[in-house]
Design an enzyme around this catalytic site. Sequence first.
Site, PDB file in Angstrom:
ATOM      1  N   LYS A 142     -43.447  55.621  30.941  1.00  0.00           N
ATOM      2  CA  LYS A 142     -43.211  54.322  31.156  1.00  0.00           C
ATOM      3  C   LYS A 142     -44.633  53.593  31.009  1.00  0.00           C
ATOM      4  CE  LYS A 142     -38.816  55.023  33.134  1.00  0.00           C
ATOM      5  NZ  LYS A 142     -37.862  54.865  34.368  1.00  0.00           N
TER       6      LYS A 142
ATOM      7  N   TYR B 237     -31.147  51.772  27.246  1.00  0.00           N
ATOM      8  CA  TYR B 237     -30.508  51.668  28.461  1.00  0.00           C
ATOM      9  C   TYR B 237     -29.135  50.793  28.651  1.00  0.00           C
ATOM     10  CZ  TYR B 237     -34.634  53.299  31.120  1.00  0.00           C
ATOM     11  OH  TYR B 237     -35.525  54.328  31.636  1.00  0.00           O
TER      12      TYR B 237
ATOM     13  N   ASN C  61     -41.266  53.705  38.202  1.00  0.00           N
ATOM     14  CA  ASN C  61     -41.341  55.173  38.374  1.00  0.00           C
ATOM     15  C   ASN C  61     -41.790  56.203  37.281  1.00  0.00           C
ATOM     16  OD1 ASN C  61     -38.962  54.723  36.769  1.00  0.00           O
ATOM     17  ND2 ASN C  61     -37.344  55.592  38.228  1.00  0.00           N
TER      18      ASN C  61
ATOM     19  N   HIS D  55     -39.118  58.708  32.209  1.00  0.00           N
ATOM     20  CA  HIS D  55     -37.952  58.737  31.610  1.00  0.00           C
ATOM     21  C   HIS D  55     -37.448  60.325  31.240  1.00  0.00           C
ATOM     22  CE1 HIS D  55     -34.023  58.365  29.952  1.00  0.00           C
ATOM     23  NE2 HIS D  55     -34.708  59.016  28.715  1.00  0.00           N
TER      24      HIS D  55
ATOM     25  N   GLU E  63     -31.170  60.098  22.152  1.00  0.00           N
ATOM     26  CA  GLU E  63     -32.384  59.446  22.643  1.00  0.00           C
ATOM     27  C   GLU E  63     -33.533  59.534  21.544  1.00  0.00           C
ATOM     28  OE1 GLU E  63     -33.118  60.016  26.673  1.00  0.00           O
ATOM     29  OE2 GLU E  63     -31.201  58.698  26.939  1.00  0.00           O
TER      30      GLU E  63
HETATM   31  P1  ATP Z   1     -34.340  57.359  33.818  1.00  0.00           P
HETATM   32  O1  ATP Z   1     -33.137  57.134  33.064  1.00  0.00           O
HETATM   33  O2  ATP Z   1     -35.396  56.275  33.620  1.00  0.00           O
HETATM   34  O3  ATP Z   1     -35.024  58.781  33.336  1.00  0.00           O
HETATM   35  P2  ATP Z   1     -32.894  57.960  35.898  1.00  0.00           P
HETATM   36  O4  ATP Z   1     -31.945  58.727  35.251  1.00  0.00           O
HETATM   37  O5  ATP Z   1     -33.591  58.624  37.240  1.00  0.00           O
HETATM   38  O6  ATP Z   1     -34.198  57.288  35.398  1.00  0.00           O
HETATM   39  P3  ATP Z   1     -31.122  55.668  35.905  1.00  0.00           P
HETATM   40  O7  ATP Z   1     -29.900  55.487  36.878  1.00  0.00           O
HETATM   41  O8  ATP Z   1     -30.751  56.280  34.547  1.00  0.00           O
HETATM   42  O9  ATP Z   1     -32.165  56.632  36.638  1.00  0.00           O
HETATM   43  O10 ATP Z   1     -31.946  54.233  35.835  1.00  0.00           O
HETATM   44  C1  ATP Z   1     -32.882  53.979  34.820  1.00  0.00           C
HETATM   45  C2  ATP Z   1     -33.929  53.563  35.721  1.00  0.00           C
HETATM   46  O11 ATP Z   1     -33.720  52.081  35.786  1.00  0.00           O
HETATM   47  C3  ATP Z   1     -34.542  54.097  36.618  1.00  0.00           C
HETATM   48  O12 ATP Z   1     -35.642  55.035  36.189  1.00  0.00           O
HETATM   49  C4  ATP Z   1     -35.367  52.879  37.198  1.00  0.00           C
HETATM   50  O13 ATP Z   1     -36.547  52.621  36.333  1.00  0.00           O
HETATM   51  C5  ATP Z   1     -34.383  51.896  37.142  1.00  0.00           C
HETATM   52  N1  ATP Z   1     -33.600  51.481  38.005  1.00  0.00           N
HETATM   53  C6  ATP Z   1     -32.551  52.198  38.398  1.00  0.00           C
HETATM   54  N2  ATP Z   1     -31.889  51.786  39.504  1.00  0.00           N
HETATM   55  C7  ATP Z   1     -32.692  50.905  40.032  1.00  0.00           C
HETATM   56  C8  ATP Z   1     -32.570  49.945  41.387  1.00  0.00           C
HETATM   57  N3  ATP Z   1     -31.758  50.125  41.984  1.00  0.00           N
HETATM   58  N4  ATP Z   1     -33.582  48.898  41.231  1.00  0.00           N
HETATM   59  C9  ATP Z   1     -34.581  48.688  40.256  1.00  0.00           C
HETATM   60  N5  ATP Z   1     -34.573  49.478  39.028  1.00  0.00           N
HETATM   61  C10 ATP Z   1     -33.639  50.630  39.016  1.00  0.00           C
HETATM   62 MG    MG Z   2     -31.303  57.811  33.298  1.00  0.00          MG
END
Ligand code: ATP
Ligand code: MG
Length: 137
Positions: A9, A49, A112, A115, A126
């Site tokens: 990211k 997303y 974070n 992805h 994707e």
């Molecule tokens: P990713 O899909 O990016 O690999 P993930 O699968 O661990 O991450 P998801 O639930 O898919 O988590 O959420 C996608 C992204 O949205 C997260 O990586 C984070 O950057 C953001 N995100 C998720 N939850 C929150 C939250 N509560 N507040 C802010 N950002 C969030």
């Molecule tokens: Mg995810």
Amino acid sequence: VEQSYIMIKPDGVQRGLVGEIISRFEKKGFKLTGLKLFQCPQELAEEHYKDLQSKPFFPKLIQYITSGPVVCMAWEGVGVVASARKLIGATNPLQAEPGTIRGDLAVQTGRNVIHGSDSPENGKREIDLWFKEGELC
Ligand code: ATP
Ligand code: MG
């Protein structure tokens, strides 16, 4: 073969973590089949997303992902999706185990670093979304 879409990211790129992150996947032994630095347009971030569209943090998430270039990667190998999720660690970096990418390199959920696809089906979806056919080896 199973494939996972892995993306560094904008914060990871900006902080100079690209080499460190790619290195972890290379050392694990997966095969890199696609790699590019890319400024993500808003529509693509929204499509990627789309399952999170109704979440309160969705606008901030789109802003974050489009805030600078990302590194798009396609990795393949048996079990790559689950294994990559383990290498990456929990969504909230404060809950991610030490030794994982988020556990070692990040502190905020909204920054974070990386992805990883959450299922083989989404891995394929994707990779099709982020790469053109000629870009993959
Ligand atoms: P990713 O899909 O990016 O690999 P993930 O699968 O661990 O991450 P998801 O639930 O898919 O988590 O959420 C996608 C992204 O949205 C997260 O990586 C984070 O950057 C953001 N995100 C998720 N939850 C929150 C939250 N509560 N507040 C802010 N950002 C969030
Ligand atoms: Mg995810």
